[in-house]
Design an enzyme around this catalytic site. Structure first.
Site, PDB file in Angstrom:
ATOM      1  CG  ASP A  90      17.315  27.873 -25.968  1.00  4.53           C
ATOM      2  OD1 ASP A  90      17.730  27.315 -26.999  1.00  4.53           O
ATOM      3  OD2 ASP A  90      16.823  27.236 -25.025  1.00  4.53           O
ATOM      4  CE1 TYR A  92      25.520  26.468 -30.179  1.00  8.29           C
ATOM      5  CE2 TYR A  92      26.834  28.364 -29.525  1.00  8.29           C
ATOM      6  CZ  TYR A  92      26.312  27.556 -30.512  1.00  8.29           C
ATOM      7  OH  TYR A  92      26.583  27.831 -31.834  1.00  8.29           O
ATOM      8  CG  PHE A 103      23.951  30.779 -34.157  1.00  8.75           C
ATOM      9  CD1 PHE A 103      23.455  29.483 -34.173  1.00  8.75           C
ATOM     10  CD2 PHE A 103      23.088  31.822 -34.459  1.00  8.75           C
ATOM     11  CE1 PHE A 103      22.131  29.234 -34.489  1.00  8.75           C
ATOM     12  CE2 PHE A 103      21.757  31.580 -34.772  1.00  8.75           C
ATOM     13  CZ  PHE A 103      21.281  30.283 -34.792  1.00  8.75           C
ATOM     14  CG  HIS A 217      18.454  25.875 -35.420  1.00  5.91           C
ATOM     15  ND1 HIS A 217      19.602  25.223 -35.030  1.00  5.91           N
ATOM     16  CD2 HIS A 217      18.347  26.962 -34.610  1.00  5.91           C
ATOM     17  CE1 HIS A 217      20.156  25.889 -34.026  1.00  5.91           C
ATOM     18  NE2 HIS A 217      19.421  26.945 -33.757  1.00  5.91           N
TER      19      HIS A 217
END
Length: 256
Positions: A90, A92, A103, A217
């Site tokens: 999801d 930041y 990202f 991740h």
């Protein structure tokens, strides 16, 4: 032709011309690229529901990220042009960071998030491309890299706060549409999926026969558990070439 600048602004604006409630009232064709509007028609009602939920969050005094102008940004680039799908979790939760592409952050954001810094470290180790001080990944998006989070919004300061609010059905429909595209000869369109993290990995069943590169991740909490050393960029290019999809030039400009 779809004009992505007609409704949205790539850079943060001083004032939002349209809020989440306003977005919920607009036709799908004004929210996303034309072929995405067709692909997402089956989840139009769910999208309205999520946007109304976000409007309620704002009305309740919560800051929602990204801004209304960027919440559907991943769907501005045509569906037909997608070659690589990068799935994250999801957005930041830090105000000013989320811009609607997984990202990525605005080119002026300093310092960049640590997850993105780890992506740059792996990019350097994999392809020898130098890390950048900025987090503008639009050059990837322009080459058909769909930077898609599993959940497209978050309450500021509260990671994961908008999970199970309806986004999952919408992004599942989007991923299914990407996987089901066909080339002119009827063969599957070239596609490689890069899945970072548990939430991203959960979409594997939606991808059919598309090759998948899955790893931990890039977050500092998990990058050392399989993200570093996974060489996703060179592997994705190799798999793309095998399908006749060319290559992505992963090098980013020194400045946005």
């Amino acid at each position: 032709m779809f004009d992505s600048e007609a409704l949205f602004e790539l850079e943060p604006a001083a004032a939002e011309p349209v809020g989440f409630a306003g977005l919920a009232r607009l036709p799908l064709s004004e929210l996303v690229a034309p072929d995405w509007a067709e692909a997402l028609a089956g989840v139009d009602a769910q999208l309205r529901g999520v946007l109304e939920f976000l409007a309620g969050e704002v009305a309740g005094g919560h800051e929602v990220l990204p801004s209304p102008s960027n919440v559907l940004r991943a769907f501005r680039q045509p569906l037909a042009g997608v070659r690589i799908l990068v799935v994250g979790q999801d957005p930041y939760p830090t105000p000013g960071h989320a811009i609607g592409l997984s990202f990525a952050v605005d080119g002026a954001t300093r310092p960049i998030p640590r997850s993105l810094a780890n992506i740059y470290k792996e990019l350097d180790a994999d392809l020898g491309l130098p890390p950048r001080v900025h987090g503008d990944l639009s050059r990837w998006a322009d080459q058909g890299v769909l930077l898609l989070n599993r959940v497209l919004s978050v309450r500021a300061g509260a990671a994961g706060s908008h999970r199970n609010r309806g986004w999952e059905a919408i992004t599942a429909a989007a991923i299914t549409a990407v996987a089901n595209r066909r080339a002119a000869d009827g063969a599957p369109a070239p596609l490689v999926a890069i899945l970072w993290g548990k939430d991203a990995g959960s979409v594997t069943p939606l991808l059919g026969a598309a090759p998948v590169i899955a790893s931990a991740h890039p977050s500092p909490l998990s990058a050392s558990r399989g993200f570093f050393g996974s060489r996703p960029f060179s592997r994705a290019n190799g798999l793309l070439q095998e399908q006749g999809g060319g290559e992505v030039d992963w090098e980013l400009p020194p400045l946005p």
